[in-house]
Design a protein around this motif. Structure first.
Motif, PDB file in Angstrom:
ATOM      1  N   GLU A   9     -45.626  91.385  -5.458  1.00 28.93           N
ATOM      2  CA  GLU A   9     -45.295  92.356  -6.496  1.00 28.93           C
ATOM      3  C   GLU A   9     -46.509  93.233  -6.812  1.00 28.93           C
ATOM      4  OE1 GLU A   9     -43.346  92.587 -10.980  1.00 28.93           O
ATOM      5  OE2 GLU A   9     -43.608  90.655  -9.978  1.00 28.93           O
ATOM      6  N   GLY A  10     -46.324  94.538  -6.636  1.00 30.65           N
ATOM      7  CA  GLY A  10     -47.403  95.487  -6.888  1.00 30.65           C
ATOM      8  C   GLY A  10     -48.361  95.676  -5.734  1.00 30.65           C
ATOM      9  N   ALA A  11     -48.208  94.901  -4.661  1.00 30.20           N
ATOM     10  CA  ALA A  11     -49.102  95.017  -3.501  1.00 30.20           C
ATOM     11  C   ALA A  11     -48.768  96.266  -2.687  1.00 30.20           C
ATOM     12  CB  ALA A  11     -48.998  93.777  -2.623  1.00 30.20           C
ATOM     13  N   TYR A  12     -49.720  96.732  -1.910  1.00 29.52           N
ATOM     14  CA  TYR A  12     -49.547  97.955  -1.125  1.00 29.52           C
ATOM     15  C   TYR A  12     -48.392  97.821  -0.129  1.00 29.52           C
ATOM     16  CZ  TYR A  12     -50.698 102.086   1.601  1.00 29.52           C
ATOM     17  OH  TYR A  12     -50.640 103.305   2.231  1.00 29.52           O
ATOM     18  N   ILE A  13     -48.212  96.644   0.436  1.00 26.38           N
ATOM     19  CA  ILE A  13     -47.187  96.458   1.472  1.00 26.38           C
ATOM     20  C   ILE A  13     -45.890  95.879   0.914  1.00 26.38           C
ATOM     21  CG2 ILE A  13     -48.891  96.186   3.318  1.00 26.38           C
ATOM     22  CD1 ILE A  13     -48.334  93.153   3.177  1.00 26.38           C
ATOM     23  N   GLU A  14     -45.704  95.927  -0.393  1.00 28.56           N
ATOM     24  CA  GLU A  14     -44.504  95.345  -0.999  1.00 28.56           C
ATOM     25  C   GLU A  14     -43.217  95.940  -0.423  1.00 28.56           C
ATOM     26  OE1 GLU A  14     -42.434  94.650  -5.397  1.00 28.56           O
ATOM     27  OE2 GLU A  14     -44.234  95.894  -5.208  1.00 28.56           O
ATOM     28  N   ASP A  15     -43.120  97.272  -0.398  1.00 26.78           N
ATOM     29  CA  ASP A  15     -41.903  97.906   0.107  1.00 26.78           C
ATOM     30  C   ASP A  15     -41.717  97.651   1.605  1.00 26.78           C
ATOM     31  OD1 ASP A  15     -41.198  98.891  -2.356  1.00 26.78           O
ATOM     32  OD2 ASP A  15     -42.143 100.843  -2.057  1.00 26.78           O
ATOM     33  N   MET A  16     -42.815  97.592   2.341  1.00 27.93           N
ATOM     34  CA  MET A  16     -42.735  97.319   3.773  1.00 27.93           C
ATOM     35  C   MET A  16     -42.103  95.951   4.034  1.00 27.93           C
ATOM     36  SD  MET A  16     -45.779  96.774   6.581  1.00 27.93           S
ATOM     37  CE  MET A  16     -46.524  98.377   6.368  1.00 27.93           C
ATOM     38  N   VAL A  17     -42.576  94.940   3.308  1.00 31.84           N
ATOM     39  CA  VAL A  17     -42.047  93.590   3.496  1.00 31.84           C
ATOM     40  C   VAL A  17     -40.594  93.515   3.037  1.00 31.84           C
ATOM     41  CG1 VAL A  17     -42.297  91.165   2.844  1.00 31.84           C
ATOM     42  CG2 VAL A  17     -44.333  92.544   3.328  1.00 31.84           C
ATOM     43  N   LYS A  18     -40.277  94.168   1.936  1.00 27.48           N
ATOM     44  CA  LYS A  18     -38.884  94.200   1.470  1.00 27.48           C
ATOM     45  C   LYS A  18     -37.979  94.808   2.542  1.00 27.48           C
ATOM     46  CE  LYS A  18     -39.479  94.484  -3.568  1.00 27.48           C
ATOM     47  NZ  LYS A  18     -39.311  95.362  -4.758  1.00 27.48           N
ATOM     48  N   PHE A  19     -38.458  95.875   3.172  1.00 24.91           N
ATOM     49  CA  PHE A  19     -37.658  96.518   4.214  1.00 24.91           C
ATOM     50  C   PHE A  19     -37.465  95.592   5.402  1.00 24.91           C
ATOM     51  CE2 PHE A  19     -37.137  99.097   8.030  1.00 24.91           C
ATOM     52  CZ  PHE A  19     -36.067  99.899   7.663  1.00 24.91           C
ATOM     53  N   MET A  20     -38.517  94.897   5.812  1.00 29.27           N
ATOM     54  CA  MET A  20     -38.395  93.965   6.941  1.00 29.27           C
ATOM     55  C   MET A  20     -37.415  92.847   6.622  1.00 29.27           C
ATOM     56  SD  MET A  20     -42.133  93.628   8.774  1.00 29.27           S
ATOM     57  CE  MET A  20     -43.144  93.423   7.316  1.00 29.27           C
ATOM     58  N   LEU A  21     -37.496  92.314   5.408  1.00 33.59           N
ATOM     59  CA  LEU A  21     -36.592  91.230   5.021  1.00 33.59           C
ATOM     60  C   LEU A  21     -35.139  91.702   5.005  1.00 33.59           C
ATOM     61  CD1 LEU A  21     -38.653  89.651   2.099  1.00 33.59           C
ATOM     62  CD2 LEU A  21     -38.145  88.561   4.292  1.00 33.59           C
ATOM     63  N   ARG A  22     -34.915  92.921   4.556  1.00 35.99           N
ATOM     64  CA  ARG A  22     -33.554  93.431   4.427  1.00 35.99           C
ATOM     65  C   ARG A  22     -32.977  93.925   5.752  1.00 35.99           C
ATOM     66  NH1 ARG A  22     -31.665  94.793  -0.664  1.00 35.99           N
ATOM     67  NH2 ARG A  22     -33.053  94.320  -2.420  1.00 35.99           N
ATOM     68  N   SER A  23     -33.832  94.443   6.632  1.00 28.53           N
ATOM     69  CA  SER A  23     -33.352  95.067   7.867  1.00 28.53           C
ATOM     70  C   SER A  23     -33.459  94.171   9.093  1.00 28.53           C
ATOM     71  CB  SER A  23     -34.129  96.358   8.130  1.00 28.53           C
ATOM     72  OG  SER A  23     -35.489  96.063   8.437  1.00 28.53           O
ATOM     73  N   GLY A  24     -34.386  93.212   9.066  1.00 28.75           N
ATOM     74  CA  GLY A  24     -34.628  92.387  10.245  1.00 28.75           C
ATOM     75  C   GLY A  24     -35.538  93.056  11.253  1.00 28.75           C
ATOM     76  N   ALA A  25     -36.072  94.217  10.923  1.00 26.68           N
ATOM     77  CA  ALA A  25     -36.981  94.915  11.847  1.00 26.68           C
ATOM     78  C   ALA A  25     -38.292  94.155  11.987  1.00 26.68           C
ATOM     79  CB  ALA A  25     -37.245  96.337  11.348  1.00 26.68           C
ATOM     80  N   ARG A  26     -38.882  94.231  13.163  1.00 26.80           N
ATOM     81  CA  ARG A  26     -40.145  93.544  13.435  1.00 26.80           C
ATOM     82  C   ARG A  26     -41.328  94.364  12.909  1.00 26.80           C
ATOM     83  NH1 ARG A  26     -36.789  93.438  17.881  1.00 26.80           N
ATOM     84  NH2 ARG A  26     -36.141  91.376  18.604  1.00 26.80           N
ATOM     85  N   VAL A  27     -42.466  93.703  12.819  1.00 27.03           N
ATOM     86  CA  VAL A  27     -43.650  94.357  12.268  1.00 27.03           C
ATOM     87  C   VAL A  27     -44.008  95.610  13.066  1.00 27.03           C
ATOM     88  CG1 VAL A  27     -46.112  94.124  11.786  1.00 27.03           C
ATOM     89  CG2 VAL A  27     -44.588  92.224  11.307  1.00 27.03           C
ATOM     90  N   GLY A  28     -44.079  95.496  14.386  1.00 22.72           N
ATOM     91  CA  GLY A  28     -44.444  96.638  15.214  1.00 22.72           C
ATOM     92  C   GLY A  28     -43.463  97.793  15.094  1.00 22.72           C
ATOM     93  N   GLU A  29     -42.179  97.460  14.903  1.00 26.28           N
ATOM     94  CA  GLU A  29     -41.159  98.499  14.753  1.00 26.28           C
ATOM     95  C   GLU A  29     -41.304  99.216  13.411  1.00 26.28           C
ATOM     96  OE1 GLU A  29     -37.736  96.161  17.395  1.00 26.28           O
ATOM     97  OE2 GLU A  29     -37.727  96.048  15.205  1.00 26.28           O
ATOM     98  N   VAL A  30     -41.626  98.462  12.382  1.00 25.73           N
ATOM     99  CA  VAL A  30     -41.780  99.042  11.049  1.00 25.73           C
ATOM    100  C   VAL A  30     -43.023  99.926  10.994  1.00 25.73           C
ATOM    101  CG1 VAL A  30     -42.226  98.493   8.630  1.00 25.73           C
ATOM    102  CG2 VAL A  30     -40.506  97.215   9.888  1.00 25.73           C
ATOM    103  N   ILE A  31     -44.106  99.491  11.644  1.00 25.26           N
ATOM    104  CA  ILE A  31     -45.326 100.303  11.682  1.00 25.26           C
ATOM    105  C   ILE A  31     -45.051 101.659  12.323  1.00 25.26           C
ATOM    106  CG2 ILE A  31     -47.628 100.492  12.710  1.00 25.26           C
ATOM    107  CD1 ILE A  31     -47.893  97.483  12.446  1.00 25.26           C
ATOM    108  N   GLY A  32     -44.203 101.684  13.341  1.00 27.56           N
ATOM    109  CA  GLY A  32     -43.925 102.918  14.065  1.00 27.56           C
ATOM    110  C   GLY A  32     -42.769 103.736  13.519  1.00 27.56           C
ATOM    111  N   LEU A  33     -42.130 103.256  12.470  1.00 27.49           N
ATOM    112  CA  LEU A  33     -40.964 103.951  11.918  1.00 27.49           C
ATOM    113  C   LEU A  33     -41.373 105.276  11.270  1.00 27.49           C
ATOM    114  CD1 LEU A  33     -37.904 103.389  11.652  1.00 27.49           C
ATOM    115  CD2 LEU A  33     -38.372 102.536   9.338  1.00 27.49           C
TER     116      LEU A  33
END
Length: 202
Positions: A86-110
């Motif tokens: 909560e409040g961390a820089y990558i909070e939304d990134m992790v939320k998106f990965m949890l909700r979408s199932g996308a991998r770390v490398g895919e999210v970095i390149g999105l």
């Protein structure tokens, strides 16, 4: 292989040497890959008349290892993770990965151009690339490794709200910092460039 019979001329390598390698105690996956790599090398030696026969022909090699079943986060672990972020820089990134199932490398390149916004509040993420980042290779952008990796992920309205939140944060960071470079990335680093995976794992 070097430790087991690296000082033995290839013409004198026998199945007994191969037995010693299999019992050497290295990991199953490494053993399987190394065994088959050297097996091919000996096969090529026979093909080009450097050897008359290969010791691998009379030897039963290691079986292909069965991949360990992936372990997924439990509901309790997900809740604990989100609380900690909560409040961390990558909070939304992790939320998106949890909700979408996308991998770390895919999210970095999105990129924002990969996102389709529907009128009903839902959307689609088009996975077109994956990004590898490490100290030795730097940044490597490539298509997904498999055909199935290039895909469309349907996103529900709450996930799209996460993206809207991220979009506003990116805009604010761009205004606040003269070092920010806008490359159209959905989840960039603090200066707008590709996020290094090691920093996410930290």
């Amino acid at each position: 292989f070097i430790n087991q019979f690296g000082d033995v001329p290839i013409k004198l390598v026998t199945p007994t040497h191969l037995d010693g390698f299999i019992r050497s105690g290295i990991g199953r996956t490494t053993l399987y890959k190394a065994y088959n790599l050297v097996k091919k090398a000996f096969g090529d030696a026979v093909k080009y008349d450097l050897l008359q026969s290969s010791p691998f022909w009379k030897h039963e090699g290691p079986k292909k290892p069965v991949p360990d079943e992936a372990r997924y986060l439990t509901v309790e672990e997900v809740i604990a993770l989100l609380d900690a972020l909560e409040g961390a820089y990558i909070e939304d990134m992790v939320k998106f990965m949890l909700r979408s199932g996308a991998r770390v490398g895919e999210v970095i390149g999105l990129e924002w151009d990969d996102i389709t916004w529907n009128e009903d509040g839902t959307g689609i993420a088009n996975i077109k690339r994956s990004v590898r980042t490490n100290m030795s290779e730097g940044i490597v952008v490539s298509p997904p490794k498999t055909k199935s990796g290039r895909r469309r992920i349907e996103l529900n309205a709450p996930t799209m709200e996460v993206l809207k939140s991220q979009q506003l944060k990116n805009q604010a960071r761009q205004i606040a910092s003269n070092r920010y470079e806008d490359h159209g990335l959905v989840f960039p680093s603090r200066v707008g460039t590709y996020f290094y995976q090691r920093n996410i794992l930290k």
